[in-house]
Design an enzyme around this catalytic site. Structure first.
Site, PDB file in Angstrom:
ATOM      1  N   ASN A 150     -30.182  54.238  17.046  1.00 42.05           N
ATOM      2  CA  ASN A 150     -30.766  53.050  16.403  1.00 42.05           C
ATOM      3  C   ASN A 150     -29.845  51.838  16.556  1.00 42.05           C
ATOM      4  O   ASN A 150     -30.056  50.809  15.929  1.00 42.05           O
ATOM      5  CB  ASN A 150     -31.001  53.310  14.914  1.00 42.05           C
ATOM      6  CG  ASN A 150     -31.979  54.439  14.694  1.00 42.05           C
ATOM      7  OD1 ASN A 150     -32.960  54.566  15.421  1.00 42.05           O
ATOM      8  ND2 ASN A 150     -31.713  55.272  13.707  1.00 42.05           N
ATOM      9  N   HIS A 159     -40.925  54.913   5.017  1.00 41.81           N
ATOM     10  CA  HIS A 159     -39.744  55.790   5.058  1.00 41.81           C
ATOM     11  C   HIS A 159     -39.560  56.596   3.769  1.00 41.81           C
ATOM     12  O   HIS A 159     -39.897  56.141   2.676  1.00 41.81           O
ATOM     13  CB  HIS A 159     -38.509  54.916   5.283  1.00 41.81           C
ATOM     14  CG  HIS A 159     -37.263  55.660   5.621  1.00 41.81           C
ATOM     15  ND1 HIS A 159     -36.321  55.993   4.688  1.00 41.81           N
ATOM     16  CD2 HIS A 159     -36.814  56.137   6.813  1.00 41.81           C
ATOM     17  CE1 HIS A 159     -35.318  56.635   5.277  1.00 41.81           C
ATOM     18  NE2 HIS A 159     -35.593  56.726   6.574  1.00 41.81           N
ATOM     19  N   GLU A 186     -42.919  48.932   5.976  1.00 43.54           N
ATOM     20  CA  GLU A 186     -41.827  48.669   6.912  1.00 43.54           C
ATOM     21  C   GLU A 186     -42.270  47.502   7.795  1.00 43.54           C
ATOM     22  O   GLU A 186     -43.466  47.265   7.939  1.00 43.54           O
ATOM     23  CB  GLU A 186     -41.553  49.910   7.778  1.00 43.54           C
ATOM     24  CG  GLU A 186     -41.051  51.081   6.953  1.00 43.54           C
ATOM     25  CD  GLU A 186     -40.709  52.325   7.784  1.00 43.54           C
ATOM     26  OE1 GLU A 186     -40.402  52.191   8.979  1.00 43.54           O
ATOM     27  OE2 GLU A 186     -40.758  53.422   7.211  1.00 43.54           O
ATOM     28  N   SER A 199     -40.545  53.402  11.963  1.00 42.39           N
ATOM     29  CA  SER A 199     -39.438  54.102  12.606  1.00 42.39           C
ATOM     30  C   SER A 199     -39.873  55.110  13.659  1.00 42.39           C
ATOM     31  O   SER A 199     -39.183  55.296  14.655  1.00 42.39           O
ATOM     32  CB  SER A 199     -38.577  54.797  11.559  1.00 42.39           C
ATOM     33  OG  SER A 199     -39.363  55.697  10.805  1.00 42.39           O
ATOM     34  N   ASP A 219     -39.369  46.504   4.520  1.00 41.65           N
ATOM     35  CA  ASP A 219     -38.166  47.237   4.925  1.00 41.65           C
ATOM     36  C   ASP A 219     -37.989  47.000   6.423  1.00 41.65           C
ATOM     37  O   ASP A 219     -38.779  47.472   7.238  1.00 41.65           O
ATOM     38  CB  ASP A 219     -38.382  48.733   4.609  1.00 41.65           C
ATOM     39  CG  ASP A 219     -37.239  49.612   5.106  1.00 41.65           C
ATOM     40  OD1 ASP A 219     -36.557  49.239   6.072  1.00 41.65           O
ATOM     41  OD2 ASP A 219     -37.059  50.709   4.535  1.00 41.65           O
ATOM     42  N   HIS A 223     -35.724  48.823  11.128  1.00 38.30           N
ATOM     43  CA  HIS A 223     -35.796  48.940  12.591  1.00 38.30           C
ATOM     44  C   HIS A 223     -36.055  47.613  13.287  1.00 38.30           C
ATOM     45  O   HIS A 223     -36.392  47.574  14.469  1.00 38.30           O
ATOM     46  CB  HIS A 223     -36.833  49.995  12.989  1.00 38.30           C
ATOM     47  CG  HIS A 223     -36.400  51.357  12.564  1.00 38.30           C
ATOM     48  ND1 HIS A 223     -35.527  52.127  13.292  1.00 38.30           N
ATOM     49  CD2 HIS A 223     -36.656  52.040  11.431  1.00 38.30           C
ATOM     50  CE1 HIS A 223     -35.289  53.247  12.634  1.00 38.30           C
ATOM     51  NE2 HIS A 223     -35.955  53.229  11.499  1.00 38.30           N
ATOM     52  N   LYS A 263     -28.176  49.946  11.611  1.00 32.28           N
ATOM     53  CA  LYS A 263     -28.937  50.132  12.858  1.00 32.28           C
ATOM     54  C   LYS A 263     -28.620  48.960  13.791  1.00 32.28           C
ATOM     55  O   LYS A 263     -27.584  48.969  14.439  1.00 32.28           O
ATOM     56  CB  LYS A 263     -30.406  50.325  12.524  1.00 32.28           C
ATOM     57  CG  LYS A 263     -30.594  51.702  11.855  1.00 32.28           C
ATOM     58  CD  LYS A 263     -31.918  51.985  11.234  1.00 32.28           C
ATOM     59  CE  LYS A 263     -31.867  53.358  10.562  1.00 32.28           C
ATOM     60  NZ  LYS A 263     -32.936  53.579   9.606  1.00 32.28           N
TER      61      LYS A 263
HETATM   62  C1  LIG Z   1     -32.780  54.291   8.259  1.00 29.11           C
HETATM   63  C2  LIG Z   1     -33.778  53.732   7.316  1.00 29.11           C
HETATM   64  C3  LIG Z   1     -33.443  53.428   6.001  1.00 29.11           C
HETATM   65  C4  LIG Z   1     -32.108  53.795   5.405  1.00 29.11           C
HETATM   66  O1  LIG Z   1     -31.094  52.990   5.876  1.00 29.11           O
HETATM   67  P1  LIG Z   1     -29.583  53.538   5.846  1.00 29.11           P
HETATM   68  O2  LIG Z   1     -28.764  52.312   5.830  1.00 29.11           O
HETATM   69  O3  LIG Z   1     -29.420  54.385   7.050  1.00 29.11           O
HETATM   70  O4  LIG Z   1     -29.459  54.337   4.574  1.00 29.11           O
HETATM   71  C5  LIG Z   1     -34.376  52.807   5.217  1.00 29.11           C
HETATM   72  N1  LIG Z   1     -35.609  52.534   5.678  1.00 29.11           N
HETATM   73  C6  LIG Z   1     -35.981  52.849   6.931  1.00 29.11           C
HETATM   74  C7  LIG Z   1     -37.347  52.493   7.393  1.00 29.11           C
HETATM   75  C8  LIG Z   1     -35.083  53.471   7.785  1.00 29.11           C
HETATM   76  O5  LIG Z   1     -35.467  53.812   9.011  1.00 29.11           O
END
Ligand SMILES: *Cc1c(COP(=O)(O)O)cnc(C)c1O
Length: 386
Positions: A54, A140, A183, A187, A212, A215, A234
């Protein structure tokens, strides 16, 4: 019901059950290849080109982030030593928060220990018993966890269907606050949420939209969400989570988000690396463009819809074929893990292929050839696109 007296016997039985259902997960050493600033990794001692990270912008191995982290360690040491509210409030925290708020064009930001902690802390501050949360069914795991912790009524809408989200809110008047969760880039499918349409739903139903952007590539464009969370682990190549939004709301998080209050602040090195990353993301837009370009080239080679970001799912159908294709590619030096149910719906096992600014076009072409020449039938259904 079997009852165990020995904890390890209990664990062994559960592991055996997971293994029998192909659900057991194990860790495999995967390190950046020495001297690599790109997608070359050594996995279990074998050199490979990774198409599953990522680290979309290739910043995790960037020397400038490492230098910023080193300076921060020399200045502030390795650990924050306490919760930010007690004595762990390094100036790097608010410097990073100011940079994030400015980057997102929102009034204020708060940094959390991780994206996971940001979601499970923030969602229960926005909604509680007597409120309703309406979320995309593919959101997520940590958004689901935050929604459950909140005690609000939780409803899922069909993936990326804004009208389905609106239908979940027909009895809006029965609730005090309503929160819509999505999101920005999903993801496992790599597709973008219909943010403008969800913003309209939120406006007409007097709900709050929270997105969120884990990504996203750091350049997510117009986003009507009033609360925007994301991760620094990421695209930013570092670690940590953040939430941006209105000023009083961010101040409320400082007092009420349990995963902010009751946990130690991030280490100085991590904060400094994140701060350096924001500057690079703004100064070097070619990184996001490059990652997108590779993803688009790959998708076109398989006649798939043009991707919205740097993730392309190659849906192969059943879990066994996905595993076999992944193993076949591994033998040829490509790291592309199979994603199986229950992470994705039954019958849609896939290779989740991700691209980075540091891939070379030759790397992408070699992967395309390897997949085309693989002795497997790929039942590509196409990513779900509405
Ligand atoms: C990876 C991810 C998270 C969590 O983020 P981290 O910083 O790795 O804890 C939250 N939401 C989504 C959609 C993710 O893919």
């Amino acid at each position: 019901m079997v009852r165990f007296t020995d904890i390890d016997e209990m664990a062994a039985a559960k592991l055996a059950d997971l293994a029998a259902r192909d659900l057991r997960r194990d860790l495999v050493d995967t390190c950046a290849a020495e001297g690599s600033s790109g997608p070359h990794v050594v996995r279990d001692g074998v050199s490979m080109i990774s198409f599953c990270s990522n680290d979309y912008l290739g910043l995790a191995q960037d020397k400038r982030l490492a230098a910023a982290a080193q300076t921060a360690i020399e200045t502030f040491g390795t650990g924050a030593g306490a919760s930010r509210l007690v004595a762990g409030e390094l100036p790097l925290n608010w410097q990073l928060e100011q940079a994030l708020a400015a980057h997102k064009g929102l009034p204020a930001a708060r940094v959390f220990g991780s994206g996971y902690l940001a979601n499970i802390g923030t969602i229960p501050v926005l909604a509680g018993p007597g409120d309703v949360i309406v979320m995309d069914e593919l959101a997520h795991s940590c958004m689901h966890a935050g929604a459950r912790l909140s005690g609000a009524d939780v409803r899922l809408f069909a993936h990326n269907q804004a009208d389905a989200a609106a239908r979940c809110l027909v009895d809006r008047d029965d609730f005090r606050h309503a929160l819509v969760l999505t999101e920005t880039i999903f993801s496992m499918d790599g597709d973008a949420a219909p943010l403008a349409a969800l913003g309209d739903v939120a406006e007409t139903t007097q709900s709050w939209l929270m997105s969120d952007d884990a990504h996203g590539l750091g350049d997510s464009g117009d986003n009507p969400a009033i609360v925007q969370m994301g991760t620094l682990s990421k695209s930013a190549g570092s670690y940590g989570g953040y939430v941006c939004g209105p000023g009083h709301f961010i101040d409320l998080l400082t007092s009420r988000a349990r995963s902010f209050v009751y946990t130690t602040g991030l280490p100085p090195a991590v904060l400094a690396a994140s701060l350096a990353a924001i500057g690079i993301i703004e100064a070097e837009p070619w990184r996001a463009e490059k990652a997108r370009e590779h993803a688009a080239h790959f998708a076109a080679a398989f006649s798939l819809p043009a991707p919205d970001a740097a993730i392309v799912p190659l849906i192969v159908g059943d879990a066994q074929t996905a595993l076999a294709l992944s193993a076949h590619l591994a033998q040829q030096g490509f790291l592309v893990p199979a994603i199986r149910p229950p992470t994705v719906p039954v019958g849609t096992a896939r290779l989740r292929v991700t691209f980075s600014a540091t891939h070379k076009s030759d790397n992408v072409d070699a992967l395309i050839r390897a997949i085309k020449n693989a002795p497997f039938e790929i039942a590509q259904a196409g990513a779900h696109k509405s």
